[in-house]
Design a protein around this motif. Structure first.
Motif, PDB file in Angstrom:
ATOM      1  N   THR A 174       1.379   5.944  -2.655  1.00  0.00           N
ATOM      2  CA  THR A 174       1.223   7.149  -1.840  1.00  0.00           C
ATOM      3  C   THR A 174       0.288   6.822  -0.683  1.00  0.00           C
ATOM      4  OG1 THR A 174      -0.637   8.012  -3.149  1.00  0.00           O
ATOM      5  CG2 THR A 174       1.584   8.698  -3.793  1.00  0.00           C
ATOM      6  N   ASP A 175       0.537   7.467   0.441  1.00  0.00           N
ATOM      7  CA  ASP A 175      -0.162   7.139   1.681  1.00  0.00           C
ATOM      8  C   ASP A 175      -0.676   8.429   2.307  1.00  0.00           C
ATOM      9  OD1 ASP A 175      -0.637   6.451   4.492  1.00  0.00           O
ATOM     10  OD2 ASP A 175       0.419   4.583   4.069  1.00  0.00           O
ATOM     11  N   THR A 176      -2.007   8.623   2.273  1.00  0.00           N
ATOM     12  CA  THR A 176      -2.636   9.797   2.868  1.00  0.00           C
ATOM     13  C   THR A 176      -3.293   9.451   4.198  1.00  0.00           C
ATOM     14  OG1 THR A 176      -3.040  10.685   0.657  1.00  0.00           O
ATOM     15  CG2 THR A 176      -4.290  11.669   2.450  1.00  0.00           C
ATOM     16  N   GLY A 177      -3.794   8.224   4.303  1.00  0.00           N
ATOM     17  CA  GLY A 177      -4.378   7.756   5.556  1.00  0.00           C
ATOM     18  C   GLY A 177      -4.162   6.266   5.738  1.00  0.00           C
ATOM     19  N   GLY A 178      -3.224   5.712   4.950  1.00  0.00           N
ATOM     20  CA  GLY A 178      -2.949   4.277   5.006  1.00  0.00           C
ATOM     21  C   GLY A 178      -2.883   3.626   3.643  1.00  0.00           C
ATOM     22  N   SER A 179      -2.839   4.425   2.578  1.00  0.00           N
ATOM     23  CA  SER A 179      -2.995   3.888   1.224  1.00  0.00           C
ATOM     24  C   SER A 179      -1.794   3.133   0.683  1.00  0.00           C
ATOM     25  CB  SER A 179      -3.354   5.018   0.252  1.00  0.00           C
ATOM     26  OG  SER A 179      -4.627   5.541   0.564  1.00  0.00           O
ATOM     27  N   ILE A 180      -0.683   3.094   1.412  1.00  0.00           N
ATOM     28  CA  ILE A 180       0.405   2.162   1.134  1.00  0.00           C
ATOM     29  C   ILE A 180       0.304   0.971   2.075  1.00  0.00           C
ATOM     30  CG2 ILE A 180       2.905   1.794   1.282  1.00  0.00           C
ATOM     31  CD1 ILE A 180       3.298   4.666   0.358  1.00  0.00           C
ATOM     32  N   ARG A 181       0.116   1.243   3.361  1.00  0.00           N
ATOM     33  CA  ARG A 181       0.176   0.180   4.370  1.00  0.00           C
ATOM     34  C   ARG A 181      -1.038  -0.747   4.322  1.00  0.00           C
ATOM     35  NH1 ARG A 181       0.212   4.080   9.017  1.00  0.00           N
ATOM     36  NH2 ARG A 181      -0.475   5.471   7.339  1.00  0.00           N
ATOM     37  N   GLN A 182      -2.235  -0.189   4.124  1.00  0.00           N
ATOM     38  CA  GLN A 182      -3.429  -1.036   4.112  1.00  0.00           C
ATOM     39  C   GLN A 182      -3.453  -1.993   2.922  1.00  0.00           C
ATOM     40  OE1 GLN A 182      -6.324  -0.508   1.963  1.00  0.00           O
ATOM     41  NE2 GLN A 182      -8.082  -1.215   3.140  1.00  0.00           N
ATOM     42  N   PRO A 183      -3.163  -1.537   1.686  1.00  0.00           N
ATOM     43  CA  PRO A 183      -3.082  -2.497   0.575  1.00  0.00           C
ATOM     44  C   PRO A 183      -1.972  -3.534   0.769  1.00  0.00           C
ATOM     45  CG  PRO A 183      -3.335  -0.272  -0.255  1.00  0.00           C
ATOM     46  CD  PRO A 183      -3.061  -0.150   1.214  1.00  0.00           C
ATOM     47  N   ALA A 184      -0.840  -3.109   1.344  1.00  0.00           N
ATOM     48  CA  ALA A 184       0.228  -4.066   1.612  1.00  0.00           C
ATOM     49  C   ALA A 184      -0.253  -5.159   2.554  1.00  0.00           C
ATOM     50  CB  ALA A 184       1.437  -3.342   2.206  1.00  0.00           C
ATOM     51  N   ALA A 185      -1.002  -4.758   3.574  1.00  0.00           N
ATOM     52  CA  ALA A 185      -1.470  -5.733   4.563  1.00  0.00           C
ATOM     53  C   ALA A 185      -2.374  -6.786   3.940  1.00  0.00           C
ATOM     54  CB  ALA A 185      -2.205  -5.010   5.695  1.00  0.00           C
ATOM     55  N   VAL A 186      -3.307  -6.371   3.099  1.00  0.00           N
ATOM     56  CA  VAL A 186      -4.302  -7.328   2.584  1.00  0.00           C
ATOM     57  C   VAL A 186      -3.808  -8.095   1.369  1.00  0.00           C
ATOM     58  CG1 VAL A 186      -6.217  -5.979   3.518  1.00  0.00           C
ATOM     59  CG2 VAL A 186      -5.505  -5.616   1.143  1.00  0.00           C
ATOM     60  N   THR A 187      -2.628  -7.738   0.829  1.00  0.00           N
ATOM     61  CA  THR A 187      -2.074  -8.484  -0.299  1.00  0.00           C
ATOM     62  C   THR A 187      -0.814  -9.259   0.069  1.00  0.00           C
ATOM     63  OG1 THR A 187      -0.766  -6.580  -1.050  1.00  0.00           O
ATOM     64  CG2 THR A 187      -2.967  -6.851  -2.018  1.00  0.00           C
ATOM     65  N   GLY A 188      -0.371  -9.168   1.308  1.00  0.00           N
ATOM     66  CA  GLY A 188       0.814  -9.907   1.726  1.00  0.00           C
ATOM     67  C   GLY A 188       2.114  -9.296   1.262  1.00  0.00           C
ATOM     68  N   SER A 189       2.126  -7.992   1.011  1.00  0.00           N
ATOM     69  CA  SER A 189       3.347  -7.306   0.596  1.00  0.00           C
ATOM     70  C   SER A 189       3.825  -6.379   1.716  1.00  0.00           C
ATOM     71  CB  SER A 189       3.122  -6.532  -0.708  1.00  0.00           C
ATOM     72  OG  SER A 189       1.973  -5.721  -0.642  1.00  0.00           O
TER      73      SER A 189
END
Length: 507
Positions: A174-189
């Protein structure tokens, strides 16, 4: 590590359709992988092995009978523990809901079950999705598979880490302010925030109702498109659900070039505060988009400079309202005061004091203050005015460009504890992702390579509302060109994870 756990969801789906492998074998391989490495990663709060295998065996039997199945039938998936699941614990990573088993499924979960995806378990997050590092989970942090001493992003660090650690080929975030995109960025997903209303919010434990949006986490753009098409679409039980069909996202993920596409680089989402290696990776990705036929233009969105401040007034205000129901009276934790009279007010105070963590309390206090008499216009009202300006900036920018791009995060994954005592520094991790939530537009984060510190960098693309397909076109072309340049997918470069873990590392 089994070849079944390193395969993409699309590859697994193809092998399942061809009957080269059974869903039971695929599911068991992922459960075995979880047993091997999740002691180190701690991506999961609850493992649903028995039910997942039962679902897998049912899919295998139906396929053997020749039934027509969903393309992803039999492919396992992990679900963020803020999405309610009937018969499985849903805690939102909070002591407030410890042990709570919902009596119903979220719409997303209903669609996953109907399509025959075995649900491996529930993934860790910052408590009630409040955070950018998964350090605020009441059950301990999730660790980044690239470096176990670093954060996996937040709030959906568990879902991203599960995918990056090959514990699950797909996950729901779920993404409220980046909670899908930011973890994806720092884990390479790969992580996608759909257009607001494009995926049902029915059955999501609400943080900020005007900002929350569920979406896919995966290892490839095509996998995200397959999952997005499955979970997306109208839901009459969600009053904010869009009536539009989700569109042919899988076709967009098959794009081979970007001819005729205008790509706008947002001036305000770069420069000071952005790590040099992050900006270098972003610039190299822009060169590839240009090579693929895109026209690169610069756009300015001046109100983005105020997005962070507006967000951290709107979100706490909505959160303080949404979390008011956790009062020790109806469901969840109940703590009674040890001294004095047993009144409703004292039970509520004792329950909320014991059940909520520090970050949740901080945001409730901030939100309650922002909505209080004498301050609501100055704080909450002003933040909503800024939100309108941000939406206007997006509209103006999309007249000049078909998609907007930026680094997903200013830095790569930081070390545990580095920003835990500095809330403002923590909040700044979401500076590039927050504008999309305030405007309701869709966004995607695709791995763009490694920074000079050897850690993954994310490339963000944003599109106008209801134009999610554009994101998959851009993401797929960039992903293909990057994979061709390096000769393999980025996650193949990730270091091996330990299969045994010390008690210290597990903590």
């Amino acid at each position: 590590m089994s070849e079944l756990t390193t395969a993409t969801a699309a590859e697994l789906a193809e092998r399942l359709r061809a009957k080269d492998v059974s869903s039971a074998e695929v599911t068991q391989a992922h459960l075995d992988r979880m047993a091997e490495v999740d002691g180190a990663v701690h991506a999961f709060l609850h493992v649903n092995g028995e039910e997942a295998l039962a679902t897998a065996r049912d899919v295998d039997e139906r396929r053997a009978r020749g039934e027509e199945l969903h393309p992803l039938a039999g492919v396992p998936i992990a679900v963020k523990d803020v999405v309610v699941t009937k018969g499985q614990p849903t805690t939102a990573a909070s002591r407030m809901l410890e042990g709570w088993v919902p009596p119903y499924d979220a719409t997303i979960v209903e669609r996953l079950r109907a399509a025959g995806l075995p649900i491996l378990g529930k993934t860790n997050l910052d408590e009630f999705a409040m955070g950018s590092s998964t350090e605020h989970s009441a059950y301990g942090p999730t660790r980044n598979p690239w470096d176990l001493e670093r954060i996996p992003g937040g709030s959906g660090g568990g879902s991203a880490a599960a995918v990056a650690a090959f514990e699950a080929p797909l996950a729901i975030g779920t993404d409220t302010g980046g909670s899908i995109r930011q973890p994806a960025a720092v884990t390479g997903s790969v992580g996608v925030k759909p257009t607001y209303g494009g995926v049902s919010r029915y059955g999501l434990i609400a943080l900020a109702s005007s900002l929350d949006q569920a979406g896919p986490v995966s290892r490839t753009v095509l996998d995200s498109a397959l999952l997005h098409e499955l979970i997306g679409g109208h839901d009459p039980r969600d009053s904010t659900s869009l009536p539009d069909p989700v569109g042919d996202l899988v076709a967009a993920a098959g794009a081979q070039d970007l001819r005729g596409l205008r790509v706008g680089v947002v001036r305000e989402l770069g420069g000071e505060g952005y790590q040099a290696g992050v900006e270098a990776s972003f610039t190299a990705a822009l060169d590839l988009l240009r090579e693929a036929g895109a026209e690169i233009v610069e756009v300015s969105c001046p109100s983005f400079a105020s997005a962070l401040a507006a967000y951290y007034l709107i979100l706490p205000a909505e959160a303080s309202s949404n979390l008011a129901k956790f009062d020790g009276m109806r469901f969840g934790l109940r703590v009674e005061p040890t001294e004095g009279p047993l009144t409703a007010e004292r039970v509520m105070a004792a329950t909320r004091g014991a059940g909520f963590g520090d970050e949740v309390k901080r945001r409730i206090i901030l939100g309650t203050h922002a909505l209080s008499a004498g301050y609501v216009d100055a704080y909450y009202g002003s933040a909503q005015q800024v939100r309108t300006l941000i939406q206007r900036d997006f509209a103006a920018a999309f007249e000049k460009a078909d998609v907007l791009v930026s680094p997903t995060t200013p830095t790569t994954a930081f070390r545990f504890g580095e920003k835990l005592d500095d809330p403002l520094a923590m909040y700044l991790n979401d500076v590039a992702t927050i504008p999309a939530n305030l405007a309701g537009v869709p966004g995607i984060s695709v791995p763009s390579g490694l920074s000079d510190d050897g850690l993954p960098v994310g490339f963000q693309a944003l599109a106008p509302a209801r134009e999610d397909a554009r994101l998959y076109r851009v993401g797929a072309v960039l992903e293909r060109m990057l994979d061709e340049r390096r000769g393999h997918r980025l996650l193949a470069d990730a270091p091996s994870l330990p299969t045994t873990v010390s008690q210290e590392a597990a903590r």
